[in-house]
Every structure is written in C-alpha cells, then in structure tokens.
Design an enzyme around this catalytic site. Structure first.
Site, PDB file in Angstrom:
ATOM      1  N   GLU A 288      21.203 -42.689  43.435  1.00 36.57           N
ATOM      2  CA  GLU A 288      19.470 -42.893  43.488  1.00 36.57           C
ATOM      3  C   GLU A 288      18.828 -42.409  44.573  1.00 36.57           C
ATOM      4  O   GLU A 288      19.142 -41.744  45.439  1.00 36.57           O
ATOM      5  CB  GLU A 288      19.799 -44.901  43.948  1.00 36.57           C
ATOM      6  CG  GLU A 288      20.111 -44.962  44.878  1.00 36.57           C
ATOM      7  CD  GLU A 288      19.991 -46.128  45.908  1.00 36.57           C
ATOM      8  OE1 GLU A 288      19.281 -47.813  45.259  1.00 36.57           O
ATOM      9  OE2 GLU A 288      20.202 -46.752  46.684  1.00 36.57           O
ATOM     10  N   ARG A 292      12.088 -44.067  51.714  1.00 35.70           N
ATOM     11  CA  ARG A 292      11.934 -44.490  52.815  1.00 35.70           C
ATOM     12  C   ARG A 292      12.363 -43.864  53.964  1.00 35.70           C
ATOM     13  O   ARG A 292      13.408 -42.578  53.898  1.00 35.70           O
ATOM     14  CB  ARG A 292      12.337 -45.697  53.215  1.00 35.70           C
ATOM     15  CG  ARG A 292      14.153 -46.025  52.682  1.00 35.70           C
ATOM     16  CD  ARG A 292      14.293 -47.188  53.313  1.00 35.70           C
ATOM     17  NE  ARG A 292      15.586 -47.529  53.500  1.00 35.70           N
ATOM     18  CZ  ARG A 292      16.594 -47.917  52.299  1.00 35.70           C
ATOM     19  NH1 ARG A 292      15.799 -48.448  50.747  1.00 35.70           N
ATOM     20  NH2 ARG A 292      17.887 -47.843  51.980  1.00 35.70           N
ATOM     21  N   VAL A 295      18.699 -45.853  57.473  1.00 40.05           N
ATOM     22  CA  VAL A 295      18.993 -46.491  58.923  1.00 40.05           C
ATOM     23  C   VAL A 295      19.404 -45.707  59.628  1.00 40.05           C
ATOM     24  O   VAL A 295      19.485 -44.890  60.672  1.00 40.05           O
ATOM     25  CB  VAL A 295      19.843 -47.810  58.585  1.00 40.05           C
ATOM     26  CG1 VAL A 295      20.088 -48.257  59.752  1.00 40.05           C
ATOM     27  CG2 VAL A 295      19.404 -48.902  58.004  1.00 40.05           C
TER      28      VAL A 295
HETATM   29  P1  ADP Z   1      21.957 -49.711  47.054  1.00 38.88           P
HETATM   30  O1  ADP Z   1      20.339 -49.594  46.368  1.00 38.88           O
HETATM   31  O2  ADP Z   1      21.902 -51.489  46.748  1.00 38.88           O
HETATM   32  O3  ADP Z   1      22.483 -49.847  48.045  1.00 38.88           O
HETATM   33  P2  ADP Z   1      23.867 -48.361  45.504  1.00 38.88           P
HETATM   34  O4  ADP Z   1      23.275 -47.987  44.170  1.00 38.88           O
HETATM   35  O5  ADP Z   1      22.997 -47.147  46.666  1.00 38.88           O
HETATM   36  O6  ADP Z   1      22.567 -49.812  45.770  1.00 38.88           O
HETATM   37  O7  ADP Z   1      24.958 -48.453  45.538  1.00 38.88           O
HETATM   38  C1  ADP Z   1      25.488 -48.834  46.955  1.00 38.88           C
HETATM   39  C2  ADP Z   1      26.732 -48.250  47.025  1.00 38.88           C
HETATM   40  O8  ADP Z   1      27.652 -49.119  46.168  1.00 38.88           O
HETATM   41  C3  ADP Z   1      27.188 -47.224  47.574  1.00 38.88           C
HETATM   42  O9  ADP Z   1      27.067 -46.404  48.171  1.00 38.88           O
HETATM   43  C4  ADP Z   1      28.606 -46.351  46.856  1.00 38.88           C
HETATM   44  O10 ADP Z   1      29.053 -46.658  47.455  1.00 38.88           O
HETATM   45  C5  ADP Z   1      28.808 -48.402  45.645  1.00 38.88           C
HETATM   46  N1  ADP Z   1      28.600 -47.514  43.986  1.00 38.88           N
HETATM   47  C6  ADP Z   1      27.467 -47.700  43.448  1.00 38.88           C
HETATM   48  N2  ADP Z   1      27.957 -46.908  42.437  1.00 38.88           N
HETATM   49  C7  ADP Z   1      29.009 -46.609  42.595  1.00 38.88           C
HETATM   50  C8  ADP Z   1      29.685 -46.451  40.645  1.00 38.88           C
HETATM   51  N3  ADP Z   1      28.898 -45.894  39.788  1.00 38.88           N
HETATM   52  N4  ADP Z   1      30.368 -46.543  41.234  1.00 38.88           N
HETATM   53  C9  ADP Z   1      31.638 -46.674  42.601  1.00 38.88           C
HETATM   54  N5  ADP Z   1      31.148 -46.711  43.526  1.00 38.88           N
HETATM   55  C10 ADP Z   1      29.429 -46.980  43.533  1.00 38.88           C
END
Ligand code: ADP
Length: 450
Positions: A288, A292, A295
């Site tokens: 993603e 912004r 943190v």
């Molecule tokens: P948010 O926007 O809620 O922070 P993210 O898409 O950035 O969500 O995901 C948050 C965390 O979840 C990531 O930093 C990672 O550690 C874990 N994560 C996200 N997608 C995956 C995936 N496809 N496989 C394993 N872990 C994931």
C-alpha cells in the site's frame, strides 16, 4: 510563503509540527479538544483554539470545526499530521475550496492511494510486483473461494479503505474464508463507512520494508531510503529502523525504483511512503501507499539529516525540492512507547502520569508530549512517545536505544518501553532476524497476538 499554519492534530506529532514551524519562522496554531485542554501542544503553539468535546468525531475529525478554527485564526495552511483527517480526500478538497493550503498530496492522490485495492491495481500496471490476490474488490464469498482455489491458503481479506490494521482477517480454509469476508467487510463498513474488501495471499514469514519518498509539484521525486517495520503488535508497528538489516544493496535500489514507479502511478506529491512485504526468498511485493507523514519518519530524518515536516511545508508552498539525491549515513532505530500493558494483551492504560522521566544522552531523540502530571486521555491512540536512537552502525544504535528505554519512567501509567528494551537486546533482534513472529517470544503465554 506560508506564515500561519493550523495543526489539525494532537499529541507528539502536533508538537513535532510546532517545532518545524518555529524553525521556519511560521506561526503555529494548535487546535485542542476539551480533553486536551492542558496538553503540551496547546501550551507550546503560538496560538490555540478549542474545537469541541473529547470524542474525535466531535473534535479532531470534525471538519466544520477545524475549518472554522482555521478561518477564525486566519491560518493560510493546515497540517493534518497522521491519522485523523490526514488521508481524508474530502477534507483536502474542502481546504482547497476555502483557500487553505492542505499540507499533503492533492485530494485525487489521496483518493488514489486510499482505495487500497485500486491503488494495488494501478501500481501493478506500472510494473511493480504486488502480492498475488484478487483483481479489484471481491463481490461475494463464492468469488473469494474461486480465487482462493487458484492462489491457495492462507489468505488475507483486507478492507480497501482499511488502515491501522483494521478490517484485516486471515483465512486458512474455505469455511474460514467465508466468515473472514463477512467479518472484514462489516468491520470496514463500521470503521470506514466502506464495506469493500479484496484478497491477498498471506505471506507468512514476510518482513515489512517501506520506502520514504518526497515528491515536489514540479515533477521531481526523491527517495530517502527504506525503513524496516517488521516488529508489530496487531499489525501495528512497534519498532522501526533504517537501513533494513534484510536488504542487499541491489534489492534496495530495486525497491527504491519501485517506490518511485508507485508514486508516479498515483500522481503523488509531498511526503509519502510505499510499503512492501519482503519474502524470505528476497522477493518484494507492494502492499500500500501511505499519503501522509508516518509515525516512524524520525529514523529517516536521523540518517539523512532532512527535516521531513519542513520539506512537507516547502513542497505544499510550491517550492522545488532543490536536490535529486540524499545521502544516508549511520543507523537509526525507533521504539514506540504506548500507554498500554504488554502483559495484558496491550490493554490501554490511560490515567495521570504522576512522575515522568524522559531519557536523553548522545544519539537519543525523544518525540513526545508527556510531562509529569499529564493525564493520558482515554479517547485517543495510546502512543505517548517515540524513542529514537542514532548510531554510527546498528550495534551502537541498539546500545543507545536499549539504555534509553530502560530509563523511561511513566509512574501511574503502564508503558511498552521495557518490552521494547528486551526485544532490542535479544539475540534475534541483534542478528537482524525480524520476522513478524518475533514479538510473540516476549509475551506471556496467554497474550500472544496471533
Ligand atoms: P494497514 O493499512 O491497516 O496498516 P497494511 O496493508 O499496511 O494495513 O498491513 C499492515 C501489516 O499487516 C503489514 O505491515 C504486514 O505486516 C501485514 N500484512 C499485510 N498484508 C500482508 C500479507 N499479504 N501477508 C502477510 N502479512 C501482511
């Protein structure tokens, strides 16, 4: 040039922005809720104005109150910080319509990144690898099951409007998938007002590595290195560092190039972050784009010497960045100190801090809004402080950080400093073996986060 900035946020990030304003000779205007009347950001800003009751929906998320505050105080620009309205395209549009500069990307770039599923597709089209998953949103559990048969389990159901780890559910088989789709969709509807969900293969041992970029309004995009944020609780980051101990130089340059491609694909300007998962095989996948200031931005500041908040303000004023490359030097690690009890599943621990000691010393920076006698309100995110260590190498940064965390005292309120100190002193952290399962080794049996 902007002379007066209203800060639509609270806590440590509001204090951080006030400091940037002060250095730039800009008047800072704080907004505060009734629960934050005695908070540091309201005390330190040049001017301050109350925007409503404690509940975020009535204050820090209340667009009419914030716009009215900006008009009353004659603010020329609004800095949204992170969280709250920082990634709200409607808010960015309203600011523009009211002739107030929004310190961040354009409303359309916020929309392009905020719809995570559409962003994933746009970035994939630009040639950046993404995690195998659904093409766009899924329309039914049956469609999800169909896709699952092709890519296999475990799968992650993700809210397209999600953030902060909300609206994410893992599924290990078809029955669980059906349930996960419903749960994630309901959670997303209630938290973000948007039920859309998509699928990604769940990459079990993947590490989280992200790239900081700065993009000016004249077409220049500069990368400022990466940050590794693999140590998380409930998919929220706890310890972050730069450079990542997992990346080789060639992987790093590939990832930085991918981040630039991602930023271009969504027509991004200002400070932003492209997030990737790095598999044990060295492959990385875009997940993603965060529109912004993050943190964890201070670790990047510590190794580049660049003030990212200052750059955000300059870019929003239309100034060119004025450089095309940045030199990163040394190592920096940040630990987040939350008002939470790690022994009790990170239960929030609001209340009055009777006595507080903030660490210091060579190579230590603490971004915080705490002081003795401060009351941590129960209404907001429980982040109290970020302890950031800088060293000539990783070892020195670890030494400094663990010592500083030992010093951190918040009498009357539980905190996560000791837990972070134990983690960074541990063998696995020292070896740089930072999988998402690391935290579990430090938690009591009954509070594991999985
Ligand atoms: P948010 O926007 O809620 O922070 P993210 O898409 O950035 O969500 O995901 C948050 C965390 O979840 C990531 O930093 C990672 O550690 C874990 N994560 C996200 N997608 C995956 C995936 N496809 N496989 C394993 N872990 C994931």
């Amino acid at each position: 040039m902007i002379r007066r900035i209203l800060i639509a946020n609270r806590g440590e990030i509001a204090v951080r922005i006030i400091r940037a304003c002060r250095e730039m000779g800009i008047t800072s205007i704080a907004v505060y809720s009734e629960a934050d009347k005695n908070s540091l950001h309201a005390m330190l800003a040049d001017e301050c104005i109350c925007i409503g009751p404690p509940e975020p929906s009535k204050s820090y998320l209340n667009i009419p109150s914030i716009i009215a505050a900006a008009e009353i105080t004659d603010a020329q620009a609004i800095h949204p910080g992170y969280g709250f309205l920082s990634e709200n395209a409607k808010f960015a549009t309203i600011c523009r319509e009211c002739n107030i500069t929004f310190i961040g990307p354009s409303a359309s770039a916020i929309s392009n990144s905020g719809d995570k599923s559409a962003c994933r597709e746009a970035v994939k089209r630009a040639g950046v690898p993404t995690v195998p998953g659904s093409e766009g949103l899924i329309r039914s559990s049956a469609e999800a099951a169909e896709i699952a048969r092709k890519i296999g389990y475990p799968l992650l159901v993700k809210a397209s409007a999600g953030g902060g780890g909300k609206g994410m559910r893992i599924a290990h088989n078809e029955a669980a998938l059906k349930h996960a789709v419903t749960m994630a969709s309901n959670e997303a509807e209630s938290a973000f007002g948007d039920p859309g969900v998509y699928l990604e293969k769940f990459l079990e041992k993947a590490r989280h590595v992200e790239v900081q970029i700065l993009a000016d309004e004249h077409g220049r995009i500069v990368t400022l290195g990466e940050r590794e944020c693999s140590i998380q609780r409930r998919h929220q980051k706890l310890i972050e560092e730069t450079p990542s101990p997992a990346l080789t130089n060639s992987q790093r340059s590939k990832m930085l190039r991918a981040a630039v491609r991602a930023a271009k694909a969504i027509k991004y300007t200002n400070a932003g972050t492209a997030e990737f998962l790095l598999g044990p095989d060295g492959q990385f996948y875009f997940i993603e784009f965060n529109a912004r200031i993050q943190v964890e931005h201070p670790v990047t500041e510590e190794v580049t010497g660049i003030d990212l908040v200052r750059e955000q303000i300059r870019v929003a004023s239309g100034e060119p960045l004025g450089y095309s490359a940045v030199k990163n030097q040394g190592h920096s690690i940040e630990a987040r100190v939350y008002a939470e009890n790690p022994e009790m599943n990170f239960m929030p621990s609001p209340g009055i801090i009777r006595r507080c000691h903030i660490p210091g010393g060579p190579g230590i920076r603490v971004d915080t809004h705490l002081f003795s006698g401060y009351e941590v309100p129960r209404y907001y995110d429980s982040l109290m402080a970020k302890v950031i260590a800088r060293g000539k190498d990783r070892e020195e940064a670890i030494q400094r950080l663990s010592g500083a965390l030992d010093e951190f005292i918040t009498e009357g309120v539980e905190n996560t400093a000791r837990l972070c100190a134990r983690i960074v002193r541990g063998d696995r952290f020292r070896r740089g073996d930072l999988g998402p399962d690391l935290l579990e080794e430090y938690l009591p049996m009954n509070t594991k986060t999985a």
